[in-house]
Design a protein around this motif. Structure first.
Motif, short mmCIF file in Angstrom:
data_model
loop_
_atom_site.label_atom_id
_atom_site.label_comp_id
_atom_site.label_asym_id
_atom_site.label_seq_id
_atom_site.Cartn_x
_atom_site.Cartn_y
_atom_site.Cartn_z
N SER A 58 32.40 60.77 28.66
CA SER A 58 32.55 61.39 27.40
C SER A 58 31.49 62.21 27.26
N GLY A 59 31.74 62.88 26.27
CA GLY A 59 30.32 63.52 25.01
C GLY A 59 30.20 64.76 26.17
N ASP A 60 28.55 65.27 24.85
CA ASP A 60 28.13 66.70 25.43
C ASP A 60 27.47 66.41 26.04
N VAL A 61 26.36 67.34 27.47
CA VAL A 61 25.17 67.63 27.57
C VAL A 61 25.11 69.07 27.29
N ILE A 62 24.00 69.63 26.33
CA ILE A 62 24.47 71.28 25.81
C ILE A 62 21.89 71.59 26.21
N PHE A 63 22.31 72.18 27.31
CA PHE A 63 20.45 72.37 27.06
C PHE A 63 20.25 73.36 27.23
N ASP A 64 20.03 74.45 26.28
CA ASP A 64 19.44 75.88 25.56
C ASP A 64 20.52 76.24 25.73
N GLY A 65 21.03 75.12 23.65
CA GLY A 65 22.84 75.81 23.61
C GLY A 65 23.43 75.98 24.56
N VAL A 66 23.51 75.55 25.64
CA VAL A 66 24.75 75.77 26.61
C VAL A 66 24.76 74.70 26.91
N VAL A 67 26.78 74.31 26.39
CA VAL A 67 27.51 72.76 27.10
C VAL A 67 27.84 72.94 28.69
N LEU A 68 27.21 72.29 29.62
CA LEU A 68 27.39 71.98 31.21
C LEU A 68 28.52 71.46 31.23
N ASN A 69 29.18 71.02 30.52
CA ASN A 69 29.94 70.09 30.66
C ASN A 69 30.85 71.01 30.52
N ARG A 70 32.62 70.62 31.08
CA ARG A 70 34.00 70.71 30.72
C ARG A 70 33.77 70.31 29.72
N PRO A 71 34.88 70.56 28.94
CA PRO A 71 35.02 69.69 27.75
C PRO A 71 35.99 68.82 28.03
N GLY A 72 36.52 67.61 27.21
CA GLY A 72 37.09 66.52 27.25
C GLY A 72 37.03 65.75 27.76
N GLU A 73 37.96 64.24 27.87
CA GLU A 73 37.11 63.41 28.39
C GLU A 73 36.87 63.21 29.99
N ARG A 74 36.65 62.65 30.96
CA ARG A 74 37.06 62.33 32.56
C ARG A 74 38.04 61.46 32.25
N ARG A 75 38.78 62.16 33.02
CA ARG A 75 40.03 60.72 33.69
C ARG A 75 39.83 59.82 34.69
N SER A 76 40.50 58.81 34.38
CA SER A 76 40.71 57.86 35.32
C SER A 76 40.74 57.98 36.50
N ARG A 77 40.06 57.03 36.79
CA ARG A 77 41.09 56.98 38.78
C ARG A 77 41.97 56.92 39.00
N SER A 78 43.82 57.60 40.05
CA SER A 78 44.46 56.11 39.82
C SER A 78 44.97 55.21 40.58
N SER A 79 43.85 55.05 41.57
CA SER A 79 43.71 54.31 42.53
C SER A 79 42.12 54.80 43.53
N ARG A 80 41.42 53.54 43.72
CA ARG A 80 40.32 53.81 44.18
C ARG A 80 40.28 53.99 45.51
N ASN A 81 41.77 54.40 46.41
CA ASN A 81 42.35 54.53 47.38
C ASN A 81 41.66 56.05 48.06
N LEU A 82 41.92 56.62 46.69
CA LEU A 82 41.82 58.17 46.33
C LEU A 82 40.64 58.85 46.58
N ASN A 83 39.95 60.61 47.05
CA ASN A 83 38.66 60.72 46.19
C ASN A 83 38.92 61.79 44.88
N TYR A 84 38.27 60.86 43.99
CA TYR A 84 38.84 61.23 42.46
C TYR A 84 38.67 63.20 42.73
N ASP A 85 37.32 63.45 43.29
CA ASP A 85 36.80 64.92 43.15
C ASP A 85 37.82 65.77 43.79
N ILE A 86 38.86 65.48 44.89
CA ILE A 86 39.42 66.37 45.70
C ILE A 86 40.72 66.47 44.53
N LEU A 87 41.18 65.33 43.22
CA LEU A 87 42.05 65.82 42.98
C LEU A 87 42.11 66.63 41.78
#
Length: 259
Positions: A58-87
């Motif tokens: 959560s939170g923001d990284v703002i570089f030269d006035g531009v927010v580098l992250n998507r808004p909102g909070e990161r969703r937790s993994r529903s399962s350790r056996n799944l690749n979070y980045d695919i979902l």
């Protein structure tokens, strides 16, 4: 001076363990900001999160006035056996961070041991150009004269200080608008720490702002404009260079007694 980087209420870690929380950090243009704290309290994880290598929770990284992250909070993994980045799309894209000019020189000066200094710098230039940013190819030899004398030596034959200079030179070839250095003096002798301090001064003289993480108060005191004390995953204090205490005083402040 204006704020080039602004980190606001940034939290992160390694699922399921949160390592740091609600960190606020500001880096002004041409400034050097230090982070000091014990091992294992989240300094490296914070830098890896700012550079997008680890997805912020959560939170923001703002570089030269531009927010580098998507808004909102990161969703937790529903399962350790799944690749979070695919979902779920990441909150930050490290490629976008690097192309914006926020460059991270990682702890331990990771290099290709069988490449020479000249070959390593050539690879760094090629990678920087592919990302749309690259500095003058001769610049590393101006900043770090020791490397010019060792340009045909393989990385594995360099001293610890020379390897660290080579890693920083690779970072500078990416034409950074802000350079993050993670514990550049790790494992170095006092003599080599002096050489590294000279190298960081040389980088500062180019006008590039720096975030500098280290566990040597004296090393930091000579280089930073502001020192942040990083303790148990958060910034507990910030002080200007003139107010930075000596090592024993900082240890007493953090642990209740001189070390």
């Amino acid at each position: 001076m204006s704020a080039l980087l602004r980190v606001e209420r940034l939290s992160g870690g390694y699922e399921p363990v949160q390592v740091f929380r609600d960190v606020d950090l500001v880096v002004e243009d041409r400034a050097c900001v230090g982070l000091f704290g014990p091992n294992g309290h989240g300094k490296t994880t914070l830098l890896r999160t700012i550079s997008g290598l680890i997805d912020p929770w959560s939170g923001d990284v703002i570089f030269d006035g531009v927010v580098l992250n998507r808004p909102g909070e990161r969703r937790s993994r529903s399962s350790r056996n799944l690749n979070y980045d695919i979902l779920v799309r990441r909150r930050m894209d490290p490629t976008r961070v690097a192309r914006a000019g926020l460059v991270h020189v990682a702890q331990g000066s990771p290099l290709f041991p069988e490449l020479t200094v000249a070959e390593t710098l050539s690879v760094a230039v090629t990678a920087a150009r592919a990302g749309g940013r690259a500095a003058d190819v001769d610049m590393p030899y101006v900043l770090f004269p020791q490397l010019k004398a060792r340009r045909q030596s393989k990385a594995r034959f360099l001293s610890g200080g020379e390897r660290q200079m080579l890693a920083m030179a690779c970072g500078m070839l990416a034409a950074p608008r802000l350079l993050m250095l993670d514990e550049p003096t790790l494992g170095l002798s006092p003599k080599l720490r002096v050489e590294l301090a000279d190298a960081v001064h040389a980088i500062r003289a180019t006008g590039v702002p720096i975030i500098l993480v280290d566990q040597d108060i004296e090393f930091l005191r000579d280089l930073v404009d502001v020192l942040n004390i990083f303790d148990h995953g958060s910034i507990s204090a910030a002080m200007a260079r003139a107010d930075i205490p000596d090592h024993d005083a900082v240890m007493a402040q953090m642990f209740g007694g001189a070390r």
